[in-house]
Design a protein around this motif. Structure first.
Motif, PDB file in Angstrom:
ATOM      1  N   VAL A 624       0.856  -1.193   0.000  1.00 48.56           N
ATOM      2  CA  VAL A 624       0.000   0.000   0.000  1.00 48.56           C
ATOM      3  C   VAL A 624       0.888   1.237   0.000  1.00 48.56           C
ATOM      4  N   THR A 625       0.657   2.143  -0.963  1.00 50.07           N
ATOM      5  CA  THR A 625       1.501   3.334  -1.089  1.00 50.07           C
ATOM      6  C   THR A 625       0.786   4.613  -0.673  1.00 50.07           C
ATOM      7  N   GLY A 626      -0.520   4.523  -0.434  1.00 46.03           N
ATOM      8  CA  GLY A 626      -1.222   5.737  -0.017  1.00 46.03           C
ATOM      9  C   GLY A 626      -2.705   5.525   0.148  1.00 46.03           C
ATOM     10  N   MET A 627      -3.335   6.431   0.921  1.00 46.07           N
ATOM     11  CA  MET A 627      -4.794   6.438   1.085  1.00 46.07           C
ATOM     12  C   MET A 627      -5.261   7.877   0.994  1.00 46.07           C
ATOM     13  N   ASP A 628      -6.251   8.118   0.116  1.00 46.35           N
ATOM     14  CA  ASP A 628      -6.752   9.481  -0.076  1.00 46.35           C
ATOM     15  C   ASP A 628      -8.260   9.498   0.100  1.00 46.35           C
ATOM     16  N   PRO A 629      -8.782  10.277   1.064  1.00 42.52           N
ATOM     17  CA  PRO A 629     -10.230  10.427   1.178  1.00 42.52           C
ATOM     18  C   PRO A 629     -10.757  11.261   0.014  1.00 42.52           C
ATOM     19  N   ILE A 630     -11.900  10.851  -0.571  1.00 34.90           N
ATOM     20  CA  ILE A 630     -12.437  11.580  -1.729  1.00 34.90           C
ATOM     21  C   ILE A 630     -13.836  12.128  -1.458  1.00 34.90           C
ATOM     22  N   GLY A 631     -14.255  12.107  -0.189  1.00 38.04           N
ATOM     23  CA  GLY A 631     -15.596  12.601   0.123  1.00 38.04           C
ATOM     24  C   GLY A 631     -16.629  11.504  -0.025  1.00 38.04           C
ATOM     25  N   GLY A 632     -17.808  11.762   0.539  1.00 38.41           N
ATOM     26  CA  GLY A 632     -18.871  10.762   0.469  1.00 38.41           C
ATOM     27  C   GLY A 632     -18.553   9.517   1.259  1.00 38.41           C
ATOM     28  N   GLY A 633     -17.642   9.645   2.248  1.00 35.04           N
ATOM     29  CA  GLY A 633     -17.298   8.493   3.078  1.00 35.04           C
ATOM     30  C   GLY A 633     -16.511   7.432   2.345  1.00 35.04           C
ATOM     31  N   LYS A 634     -15.715   7.852   1.332  1.00 38.19           N
ATOM     32  CA  LYS A 634     -14.953   6.878   0.546  1.00 38.19           C
ATOM     33  C   LYS A 634     -13.461   7.196   0.578  1.00 38.19           C
ATOM     34  N   GLN A 635     -12.674   6.157   0.360  1.00 38.75           N
ATOM     35  CA  GLN A 635     -11.219   6.281   0.310  1.00 38.75           C
ATOM     36  C   GLN A 635     -10.716   5.665  -0.988  1.00 38.75           C
ATOM     37  N   VAL A 636      -9.634   6.239  -1.518  1.00 34.81           N
ATOM     38  CA  VAL A 636      -8.921   5.601  -2.635  1.00 34.81           C
ATOM     39  C   VAL A 636      -7.617   5.035  -2.082  1.00 34.81           C
ATOM     40  N   ILE A 637      -7.501   3.709  -2.115  1.00 39.55           N
ATOM     41  CA  ILE A 637      -6.289   3.035  -1.633  1.00 39.55           C
ATOM     42  C   ILE A 637      -5.393   2.771  -2.840  1.00 39.55           C
ATOM     43  N   SER A 638      -4.155   3.286  -2.789  1.00 44.42           N
ATOM     44  CA  SER A 638      -3.187   3.043  -3.868  1.00 44.42           C
ATOM     45  C   SER A 638      -2.210   1.967  -3.397  1.00 44.42           C
ATOM     46  N   ALA A 639      -1.901   1.048  -4.293  1.00 40.69           N
ATOM     47  CA  ALA A 639      -0.985  -0.035  -3.923  1.00 40.69           C
ATOM     48  C   ALA A 639      -0.252  -0.536  -5.156  1.00 40.69           C
ATOM     49  N   ASP A 640       0.969  -1.002  -4.966  1.00 39.64           N
ATOM     50  CA  ASP A 640       1.713  -1.695  -6.019  1.00 39.64           C
ATOM     51  C   ASP A 640       1.515  -3.193  -5.800  1.00 39.64           C
ATOM     52  N   VAL A 641       0.970  -3.855  -6.824  1.00 37.08           N
ATOM     53  CA  VAL A 641       0.599  -5.267  -6.686  1.00 37.08           C
ATOM     54  C   VAL A 641       1.112  -6.046  -7.898  1.00 37.08           C
ATOM     55  N   PRO A 642       1.672  -7.254  -7.694  1.00 34.93           N
ATOM     56  CA  PRO A 642       2.030  -8.096  -8.844  1.00 34.93           C
ATOM     57  C   PRO A 642       0.784  -8.412  -9.672  1.00 34.93           C
ATOM     58  N   GLN A 643       0.913  -8.280 -10.980  1.00 40.25           N
ATOM     59  CA  GLN A 643      -0.255  -8.480 -11.842  1.00 40.25           C
ATOM     60  C   GLN A 643      -0.829  -9.886 -11.696  1.00 40.25           C
ATOM     61  N   MET A 644       0.033 -10.884 -11.479  1.00 35.43           N
ATOM     62  CA  MET A 644      -0.466 -12.259 -11.395  1.00 35.43           C
ATOM     63  C   MET A 644      -1.399 -12.455 -10.194  1.00 35.43           C
ATOM     64  N   GLU A 645      -1.294 -11.575  -9.202  1.00 36.38           N
ATOM     65  CA  GLU A 645      -2.126 -11.707  -8.002  1.00 36.38           C
ATOM     66  C   GLU A 645      -3.499 -11.065  -8.171  1.00 36.38           C
ATOM     67  N   LEU A 646      -3.738 -10.407  -9.310  1.00 37.45           N
ATOM     68  CA  LEU A 646      -5.020  -9.724  -9.502  1.00 37.45           C
ATOM     69  C   LEU A 646      -6.059 -10.604 -10.194  1.00 37.45           C
ATOM     70  N   TYR A 647      -5.686 -11.829 -10.564  1.00 35.62           N
ATOM     71  CA  TYR A 647      -6.670 -12.705 -11.203  1.00 35.62           C
ATOM     72  C   TYR A 647      -7.796 -13.012 -10.213  1.00 35.62           C
ATOM     73  N   GLY A 648      -9.027 -12.758 -10.620  1.00 32.05           N
ATOM     74  CA  GLY A 648     -10.184 -12.984  -9.747  1.00 32.05           C
ATOM     75  C   GLY A 648     -10.426 -11.880  -8.745  1.00 32.05           C
ATOM     76  N   TYR A 649      -9.706 -10.743  -8.873  1.00 35.28           N
ATOM     77  CA  TYR A 649      -9.819  -9.687  -7.858  1.00 35.28           C
ATOM     78  C   TYR A 649     -11.186  -9.016  -7.884  1.00 35.28           C
ATOM     79  N   CYS A 650     -11.771  -8.882  -9.067  1.00 34.57           N
ATOM     80  CA  CYS A 650     -13.082  -8.225  -9.182  1.00 34.57           C
ATOM     81  C   CYS A 650     -14.119  -8.922  -8.300  1.00 34.57           C
ATOM     82  N   THR A 651     -14.182 -10.247  -8.423  1.00 34.48           N
ATOM     83  CA  THR A 651     -15.153 -11.023  -7.638  1.00 34.48           C
ATOM     84  C   THR A 651     -14.868 -10.906  -6.148  1.00 34.48           C
ATOM     85  N   GLN A 652     -13.580 -10.984  -5.782  1.00 40.83           N
ATOM     86  CA  GLN A 652     -13.202 -10.912  -4.369  1.00 40.83           C
ATOM     87  C   GLN A 652     -13.531  -9.542  -3.776  1.00 40.83           C
ATOM     88  N   LEU A 653     -13.256  -8.477  -4.527  1.00 40.63           N
ATOM     89  CA  LEU A 653     -13.519  -7.124  -4.027  1.00 40.63           C
ATOM     90  C   LEU A 653     -15.013  -6.908  -3.817  1.00 40.63           C
TER      91      LEU A 653
END
Length: 697
Positions: A624-653
């Motif tokens: 995780v490289t950063g967290m930015d509040p964007i209003g409306g009770g939401k956060q944008v989490i920035s992270a550097d992640v190996p691409q191979m680990e993102l398979y199936g991430y949509c469903t998990q999220l």
């Protein structure tokens, strides 16, 4: 269907969470308006809007349907959208041409993630909205609780226009808050009745909210309100229309779509309170003069239109759905497409209701219609050659979920490509990518269900089958140390033999954006200059498939410093083979490593889910490289992640956040992967490496 002028048109999009009752509401509207003679149902697969075989099979909406109905002298264009997040592109297309929205909330389920997303879209596009609470025929549903939850979530602009009346655990009527009267449903009619005692307290509270909103529309009304005067029904309705159109009030209505109860009132209120297109601003750019063209849905201005959706059916052909933004379109008009710089004759005009078409002579500004078999695409503008107006394209979500696909029959490859091109023209959230570097074909979609539907459509509509598998990750190979090698290729056959001899140094280049760098330091003509290109060609071929795991090689510097040659037997081919052997030997001696692609991931989630999301990213080797509040009770989490680990991430999220999380990513760089990942990948690719070695031999 009759021709309607701009002031008699209402373009209304139905929004909400999946399975909240949008299509059932649209069906009830069709029935009451006389479009159908009987109510269809989702379970029976015979609704007007869900006509596609995929929709009938899955019992969900997959694409937006246009359903024009006539009501009280007006034309209401209903745009029934999918609620499942995989089909958000359909919602974005519909809302780009809607002038108002009805957010459907299931009384049984209450406010869901899709409700919030629908509200956010209305805010983004600045369109007025109503909320319709469905499922009120279920006795345990509490309308008051749903209203309170709406007020807590969206603020004091929430204003109930009616309340349900129940007798013997059945929904039998409603209380009109504006008139302070109660009505009982008998067949399709509403007959007066007494306001029940249990409703009077809430009626008074809801009416106070309305009267405050009415008073705020002018100083005169405000003064009368403080003096304790009452307003006439006409004054109330006129003020409320102003409030609804500017978004300062969001009416809440209720009913039971499957019994058509409350839908009659809803249709009346769409006509009374929702804006016609003439109340909305719209501008484009005149590409001839570079001036702003204020279209504003004015029928007296030059003809312009915007293509908001494309439908391609294997049997009936291609339809382009357009919204007329100025002027009046007529049969056989010739229009100009500034995107393609060519004129098109539009032929006949059609009204599209579900999958049924009906010809119409002309279409006024603000109305929707369909054009058939034209070479135009979603997002294109149409105008006249004299006034070539171009409108901005709608914002469409980018897909980040991908699957690799293979043709089950090799003979179908061309047909699959053509079929996917047609599906892509229909669906701008779908992308087909030919990843030549990794020798794979990819389908990108908004989620796994989206890609599954694409594969199913290929099979059922276009009669071609594909297999979906996990995509290959674009690993790279490089070296960490130096190596000095000598390689001699010598072969004696009848006649001329083969002779090539090189001595080379290999070292890390320090730049993984380049495959290799070649240098020569040969002195005294040990290797003639005319063989240098052959040595480099041998390197160029070698770096395409590395010796470690048959992935492309990056970041290697090779220096030819010595060798020998034979005046008769030496050839370019011999030196090329010698260089390839040298490369393979040196690479394996110089501590070879695998590099994996790292992406910069941005995850947008409500505050309450940040801990879960960050914990999951850690499991995926993310930093995780950063967290930015964007209003409306939401956060944008920035992270550097190996691409191979993102398979199936949509469903998990979606699973972690109940569908409230969104993500996007872009390639950042290559990094050395951990030894356990490298070992597993090298083992998995051993057969390919062996095959490469055999071909070299």
């Amino acid at each position: 269907m009759n021709v309607y002028t701009t002031d008699k048109i209402r373009n209304v999009v139905l929004l909400g969470h999946g399975s909240c009752g949008k299509s059932t509401l649209a069906e009830a509207m069709c029935y009451l308006a006389g479009v159908t003679s009987r109510l269809g149902s989702i379970d029976d697969g015979n609704t007007v809007s869900d006509f596609d075989k995929e929709e009938q099979k899955r019992k969900i909406s997959i694409s937006t349907s246009t359903i024009p109905i006539e009501w009280d002298g007006c034309k209401i264009n209903i745009l029934d959208t999918p609620g499942f997040f995989d089909f958000v592109g359909e919602v974005e297309e519909a809302i780009s041409v809607a002038d108002a929205a009805i957010i459907v909330v299931s009384g049984k389920s209450g406010i869901e993630v899709g409700t919030q997303k629908a509200w956010d879209l209305c805010e983004e596009y600045n369109i007025p909205r109503m909320i319709y609470v469905s499922d009120m025929d279920i006795d345990e549903v509490s309308y008051r609780q749903v209203v309170q939850d709406l007020v807590d979530k969206f603020g004091k602009k929430i204003a109930p226009f009616n309340l349900p009346i129940r007798e013997d655990e059945k929904l039998i009527g409603y209380v009109n808050v504006i008139q302070e009267k109660a009505f009982r449903w008998e067949n399709k009619e509403a007959t007066p009745m007494d306001v029940p005692e249990y409703s009077k307290e809430y009626l008074a509270s809801y009416r106070d909210t309305l009267m405050e909103a009415v008073a705020e529309t002018s100083e005169d009304l405000m003064e009368r309100y403080f003096n304790g005067e009452t307003f006439s029904e006409n004054e109330i309705r006129s003020a409320l229309r102003t409030n609804v159109c500017d978004g300062s009030i969001v009416p809440v209505e209720q009913g039971s779509s499957i019994f058509c109860e409350g839908v009659y009132t809803l249709l009346d209120d769409i006509v009374k309170y929702m804006p016609s297109p003439e109340n909305r601003k719209m501008s484009g750019i005149n590409t001839k003069t570079n001036e702003i063209f204020e279209a504003n849905f004015d029928f007296s201005k030059p003809k312009t239109a915007f293509v908001f959706k494309t439908i391609i059916d294997p049997f009936i052909g291609k339809y382009s759905l357009v919204k007329v933004r100025s002027g009046v379109l007529k049969t056989d008009d010739v229009l100009y497409d500034p995107n393609k710089d060519e004129e098109v004759k539009i032929g006949k005009l059609y009204i599209l209701r579900g999958n049924k078409t009906e010809e119409i002579a002309e279409v006024h500004a603000g109305d929707l219609c369909a054009l058939q078999k034209l070479d135009i695409n979603t997002g294109d503008s149409l105008a006249t050659k004299a006034t070539p107006v171009q409108y901005a394209k709608m914002n469409i979500s980018r897909p980040f979920t991908c699957q690799r696909y293979h043709a089950q029959n090799k003979s179908d490859i061309d047909k699959i490509a053509q079929s996917l091109a047609k599906l892509q023209a229909e669906d701008p959230t779908m992308r087909v990518v030919n990843d030549a570097e990794n020798h794979q074909s990819l389908i990108y979609g908004m989620g796994d269900m989206h890609i599954d539907v694409i594969a199913s459509k290929l099979l059922n509509e276009y009669k071609v089958a594909i297999d979906l598998t996990k995509p290959k990750v674009a690993f790279r190979e490089t070296i960490r140390k130096n190596a000095d090698v000598e390689s001699k290729y010598k072969k004696q056959t009848g006649g001329h033999g083969q002779y090539g001899h090189v001595k080379m140094r290999f070292e890390p280049l320090g730049d993984v954006t380049k495959s290799y760098e070649f240098a020569e330091e040969v002195v005294g003509g040990a290797v003639p200059k005319n063989y240098f290109p052959a040595v480099e060609k041998g390197l160029a071929e070698s770096v395409q498939r590395g010796p470690l795991a048959a992935y492309p090689v990056v970041g290697v510097k090779a220096t030819l410093y010595d060798g020998s040659y034979h005046p008769v037997d030496s050839s370019e081919m011999a030196f090329k083979v010698a260089a390839r052997q040298a490369f393979k030997d040196a690479f394996m001696k110089a501590t070879p490593v695998l590099l994996e692609p790292i992406v910069n991931l941005k995850v947008t989630v409500p505050d309450s889910f940040t801990g879960d999301v960050m914990g999951d990213l850690n499991k995926r080797r993310g930093r995780v490289t950063g967290m930015d509040p964007i209003g409306g009770g939401k956060q944008v989490i920035s992270a550097d992640v190996p691409q191979m680990e993102l398979y199936g991430y949509c469903t998990q999220l979606r699973s972690m956040t109940g569908g409230a999380g969104d993500y996007e990513y872009e390639f950042a760089r290559y990094e050395q992967c951990p030894s356990d990942v490298q070992a597993k990948e090298v083992e998995a690719r051993a057969a390919k490496v062996a095959a490469d070695s055999e071909s070299d031999d």
